[in-house]
Design a protein around this motif. Structure first.
Motif, PDB file in Angstrom:
ATOM      1  N   VAL A   1      42.404  91.271  52.694  1.00 22.55           N
ATOM      2  CA  VAL A   1      42.909  90.142  51.867  1.00 22.55           C
ATOM      3  C   VAL A   1      42.099  90.488  50.393  1.00 22.55           C
ATOM      4  CG1 VAL A   1      43.139  88.008  50.880  1.00 22.55           C
ATOM      5  CG2 VAL A   1      43.801  88.650  53.179  1.00 22.55           C
ATOM      6  N   ALA A   2      40.728  90.862  50.496  1.00 23.12           N
ATOM      7  CA  ALA A   2      40.210  90.946  49.228  1.00 23.12           C
ATOM      8  C   ALA A   2      40.545  92.376  48.685  1.00 23.12           C
ATOM      9  CB  ALA A   2      38.708  90.887  49.844  1.00 23.12           C
ATOM     10  N   GLY A   3      40.747  93.291  49.811  1.00 23.45           N
ATOM     11  CA  GLY A   3      41.240  94.786  49.036  1.00 23.45           C
ATOM     12  C   GLY A   3      42.731  94.781  48.421  1.00 23.45           C
ATOM     13  N   PHE A   4      43.527  93.963  49.031  1.00 25.86           N
ATOM     14  CA  PHE A   4      44.747  93.896  48.415  1.00 25.86           C
ATOM     15  C   PHE A   4      44.681  93.161  47.017  1.00 25.86           C
ATOM     16  CE2 PHE A   4      48.751  91.158  47.898  1.00 25.86           C
ATOM     17  CZ  PHE A   4      49.599  92.324  48.130  1.00 25.86           C
ATOM     18  N   VAL A   5      43.910  92.037  47.021  1.00 24.67           N
ATOM     19  CA  VAL A   5      43.749  91.098  45.624  1.00 24.67           C
ATOM     20  C   VAL A   5      43.006  92.234  44.700  1.00 24.67           C
ATOM     21  CG1 VAL A   5      42.747  89.253  44.692  1.00 24.67           C
ATOM     22  CG2 VAL A   5      44.007  88.865  46.858  1.00 24.67           C
ATOM     23  N   LEU A   6      42.175  92.824  45.001  1.00 23.76           N
ATOM     24  CA  LEU A   6      41.495  93.573  44.036  1.00 23.76           C
ATOM     25  C   LEU A   6      42.301  94.654  43.616  1.00 23.76           C
ATOM     26  CD1 LEU A   6      38.918  94.390  42.910  1.00 23.76           C
ATOM     27  CD2 LEU A   6      38.486  96.066  44.739  1.00 23.76           C
ATOM     28  N   LEU A   7      43.232  95.449  44.551  1.00 23.30           N
ATOM     29  CA  LEU A   7      44.214  96.541  44.019  1.00 23.30           C
ATOM     30  C   LEU A   7      45.369  95.981  42.942  1.00 23.30           C
ATOM     31  CD1 LEU A   7      44.597  99.608  44.619  1.00 23.30           C
ATOM     32  CD2 LEU A   7      46.065  98.885  46.565  1.00 23.30           C
ATOM     33  N   ALA A   8      45.816  94.642  43.470  1.00 24.53           N
ATOM     34  CA  ALA A   8      46.637  94.070  42.793  1.00 24.53           C
ATOM     35  C   ALA A   8      45.937  93.514  41.219  1.00 24.53           C
ATOM     36  CB  ALA A   8      47.379  92.946  43.264  1.00 24.53           C
ATOM     37  N   ALA A   9      44.901  93.137  41.148  1.00 24.81           N
ATOM     38  CA  ALA A   9      44.287  92.877  39.916  1.00 24.81           C
ATOM     39  C   ALA A   9      43.897  94.229  39.225  1.00 24.81           C
ATOM     40  CB  ALA A   9      42.915  92.106  40.481  1.00 24.81           C
ATOM     41  N   VAL A  10      43.638  95.079  39.783  1.00 22.18           N
ATOM     42  CA  VAL A  10      43.265  96.313  38.912  1.00 22.18           C
ATOM     43  C   VAL A  10      44.583  96.868  38.392  1.00 22.18           C
ATOM     44  CG1 VAL A  10      42.739  98.875  39.358  1.00 22.18           C
ATOM     45  CG2 VAL A  10      41.446  97.303  40.269  1.00 22.18           C
ATOM     46  N   TYR A  11      45.885  96.911  39.065  1.00 25.92           N
ATOM     47  CA  TYR A  11      47.111  97.007  38.334  1.00 25.92           C
ATOM     48  C   TYR A  11      47.630  96.349  37.665  1.00 25.92           C
ATOM     49  CZ  TYR A  11      51.985  98.584  38.339  1.00 25.92           C
ATOM     50  OH  TYR A  11      53.125  98.774  37.677  1.00 25.92           O
ATOM     51  N   TYR A  12      47.255  95.149  37.617  1.00 28.12           N
ATOM     52  CA  TYR A  12      47.558  94.053  36.551  1.00 28.12           C
ATOM     53  C   TYR A  12      46.861  94.403  35.474  1.00 28.12           C
ATOM     54  CZ  TYR A  12      48.276  89.557  34.140  1.00 28.12           C
ATOM     55  OH  TYR A  12      48.688  88.567  33.362  1.00 28.12           O
ATOM     56  N   GLY A  13      45.424  94.517  35.540  1.00 27.21           N
ATOM     57  CA  GLY A  13      44.664  94.669  34.239  1.00 27.21           C
ATOM     58  C   GLY A  13      45.162  95.965  33.530  1.00 27.21           C
TER      59      GLY A  13
END
Length: 94
Positions: free
Chosen positions: A70-82
């Motif tokens: 879950v943390a990896g998924f959220v991190l990947l989504a946050a990087v894309y969003y940023g």
């Protein structure tokens, strides 16, 4: 927070993960099709050939594995969003 961009980030992350899993499946299929066992060396060793084959792996999901996924998924989504929001701001200034 831009809701459209957040949804896009989640969808792109899901597509990336699905694409990665699909590539692993295709790669495994290609390796299986091209595999030719060496029967000459197996027959000379005196051990009988295997009659049953197990497919797949056993995955045990403990709490740590779930949290890391879950943390990896959220991190990947946050990087894309940023990255996307930064690109939008940069193109609006130009």
């Amino acid at each position: 927070m831009n809701k459209r961009l957040a949804m896009e980030s989640v969808l792109v992350t899901l597509l990336f993960i699905i694409g990665f899993a699909a590539w692993n499946v295709v790669q495994g299929m290609i390796m299986t099709m091209n595999y030719v066992p060496d029967l000459t060396n197996t027959a000379s060793s005196g051990t009988p050939l295997q009659s049953k084959v197990a497919f797949g792996t056993i995955v045990r999901w403990d709490t740590t594995s779930i949290i890391m996924a879950v943390a990896g998924f959220v991190l990947l989504a946050a990087v894309y969003y940023g990255l996307r929001s930064g690109m939008q701001r940069w193109t609006q200034r130009s």
